[in-house]
Write a protein that holds these residues in place. Structure first.
Motif, short mmCIF file in Angstrom:
data_model
loop_
_atom_site.label_atom_id
_atom_site.label_comp_id
_atom_site.label_asym_id
_atom_site.label_seq_id
_atom_site.Cartn_x
_atom_site.Cartn_y
_atom_site.Cartn_z
N HIS A 179 23.33 -3.43 -23.56
CA HIS A 179 22.52 -2.38 -22.74
C HIS A 179 23.90 -1.26 -21.93
O HIS A 179 24.45 -1.89 -21.34
N ASP A 180 23.96 -0.35 -22.55
CA ASP A 180 24.93 0.84 -21.97
C ASP A 180 26.29 0.40 -21.88
O ASP A 180 26.82 0.59 -20.94
N GLY A 181 26.61 -0.22 -22.83
CA GLY A 181 27.82 -1.15 -23.11
C GLY A 181 28.36 -2.27 -22.67
O GLY A 181 29.20 -3.07 -22.86
N ALA A 182 27.10 -2.79 -21.97
CA ALA A 182 27.28 -4.23 -21.57
C ALA A 182 26.79 -5.37 -22.13
O ALA A 182 25.62 -4.75 -22.99
N TYR A 183 26.89 -6.28 -22.14
CA TYR A 183 26.37 -7.46 -22.90
C TYR A 183 25.88 -8.56 -22.02
O TYR A 183 26.38 -8.81 -21.02
N LEU A 184 24.86 -9.20 -22.34
CA LEU A 184 24.26 -10.07 -21.58
C LEU A 184 23.34 -11.26 -22.57
O LEU A 184 22.93 -10.94 -23.45
N ILE A 185 23.38 -12.45 -21.91
CA ILE A 185 22.37 -13.61 -22.50
C ILE A 185 21.40 -14.04 -21.56
O ILE A 185 21.54 -14.05 -20.55
N ARG A 186 20.28 -13.92 -22.21
CA ARG A 186 19.00 -14.52 -21.67
C ARG A 186 18.52 -15.73 -22.11
O ARG A 186 18.63 -16.30 -23.26
N ALA A 187 18.18 -16.61 -21.34
CA ALA A 187 17.74 -18.00 -21.78
C ALA A 187 16.19 -17.98 -21.25
O ALA A 187 15.92 -17.91 -20.00
N ASP A 188 15.23 -17.96 -22.35
CA ASP A 188 13.76 -18.08 -22.19
C ASP A 188 13.39 -16.86 -21.20
O ASP A 188 12.51 -17.04 -20.18
N GLY A 189 14.16 -15.70 -21.41
CA GLY A 189 13.91 -14.51 -20.61
C GLY A 189 14.71 -14.54 -19.24
O GLY A 189 14.46 -13.45 -18.61
N VAL A 190 15.15 -15.45 -18.81
CA VAL A 190 15.98 -15.42 -17.58
C VAL A 190 17.44 -15.01 -18.07
O VAL A 190 18.01 -15.92 -18.74
N GLU A 191 18.10 -14.02 -17.10
CA GLU A 191 19.33 -13.66 -17.29
C GLU A 191 20.35 -14.94 -16.92
O GLU A 191 20.28 -15.35 -16.03
#
Length: 220
Positions: free
Chosen positions: A23-35
Motif C-alpha cells: 500500500h503506497d510503497g509499504a508492505y505488510l503481512i496480516r495473519a487472519d486479518g490482523v496486521e
C-alpha cells in the motif's frame, strides 16, 4: 487514495492465513486479518538485532540465529553489525514468506538474502535449535507477537519451559538470547529467570517518533 494490493497468501501448519499486501510503497503481512508486521514500523525489530549482534562486531566467525524472517528487518540490521566472516542462520516456517522476501520485484530482503553470510532455513526454529546444541553466539527470536500475543499456535512451545531450555542449549558460552514481544509479559520473565537466565527488559517504539511501544527481553 491508493488501493491496498494483495500480493500473496499462505497458510501456516495450524491453518492461520497469512497475506502479503502493498500500500503506497509499504508492505505488510496480516495473519487472519490482523496486521502482524509492516515496513512502516520496524524500529523494535532493528533494535532486536542491534542489542544481540553489536557486541559481536569484532568476534571472529560469529554465528547467530534469527527465528522468524518476517519482512527481513532483523536480518538486515544483524548484517550491519557483524563481520565479513560471520554466519546468520534464519529459520522461517512458512515457505511463502521466504519467497516474498526473495522476490526482487518487492522492496524487501532479496539483497540481504543474497549476502554470502546468510543461510535461510525453511524449518521450525525449534528444530533448528535442537539440531545446533552450542551452535550460536546470539539467538534472536521474533516469532509471532511474542510469548502472550500468539496468533499462530505452533509458535507457543518456543516460550514454554522446554523451548527456553532448548534455546539455552543452543547458545555458546556467554551467549545472548534476544526476544521480541508485542508487550510486557512478567510471567515469561519469571520463566526465563527460573531457567537460570539474567533478564533485562527494553521498551522500544515500533516507529522512531510514533506508534506503540514493544518490549525486548535480553537474556544471558
Amino acid at each position: 487514495m491508493k488501493p491496498l494490493e494483495r500480493l500473496g497468501e499462505a497458510k501456516t501448519p495450524d491453518g492461520t492465513v497469512l497475506q502479503l499486501y502493498r500500500h503506497d510503497g509499504a508492505y505488510l503481512i496480516r495473519a487472519d486479518g490482523v496486521e502482524l508486521m509492516s515496513t512502516r514500523r520496524h524500529l523494535s525489530e532493528d533494535k532486536l538485532a542491534e542489542v544481540a549482534c553489536a557486541p559481536l562486531v569484532t568476534k571472529p566467525k560469529a554465528r547467530v540465529l534469527i527465528g522468524g524472517l518476517g519482512l527481513g528487518f532483523t536480518l538486515r540490521e544483524a548484517l550491519r553489525h557483524l563481520g565479513p566472516d560471520a554466519e546468520v542462520v534464519v529459520a522461517e516456517l512458512v515457505a511463502e514468506v521466504i519467497q516474498w522476501n526473495a522476490n526482487p520485484e518487492y522492496a524487501l530482503s532479496a539483497e540481504a538474502m543474497a549476502d554470502p553470510r546468510v543461510r535461510i532455513v525453511h524449518e521450525d526454529v525449534s528444530k533448528v535449535l535442537r539440531n545446533n546444541v552450542g551452535g550460536f553466539h546470539a539467538i534472536m527470536l521474533d516469532t509471532d507477537n511474542g510469548p502472550e500475543g500468539m496468533i499462530m499456535k505452533e509458535n507457543s512451545r518456543l516460550y514454554a519451559t522446554r523451548g527456553i531450555a532448548a534455546t539455552m542449549a543452543a547458545l555458546k558460552p556467554e551467549g545472548t538470547i534476544a526476544y521480541w514481544s508485542v508487550g510486557d509479559d512478567p510471567g515469561f520473565v519469571r520463566a526465563l529467570e527460573n531457567a537460570g537466565l539474567e533478564v533485562k527488559a527494553m521498551k522500544v517504539r515500533a516507529h522512531a517518533t510514533s506508534g506503540p511501544f514493544h518490549t525486548l527481553y535480553i537474556a544471558s
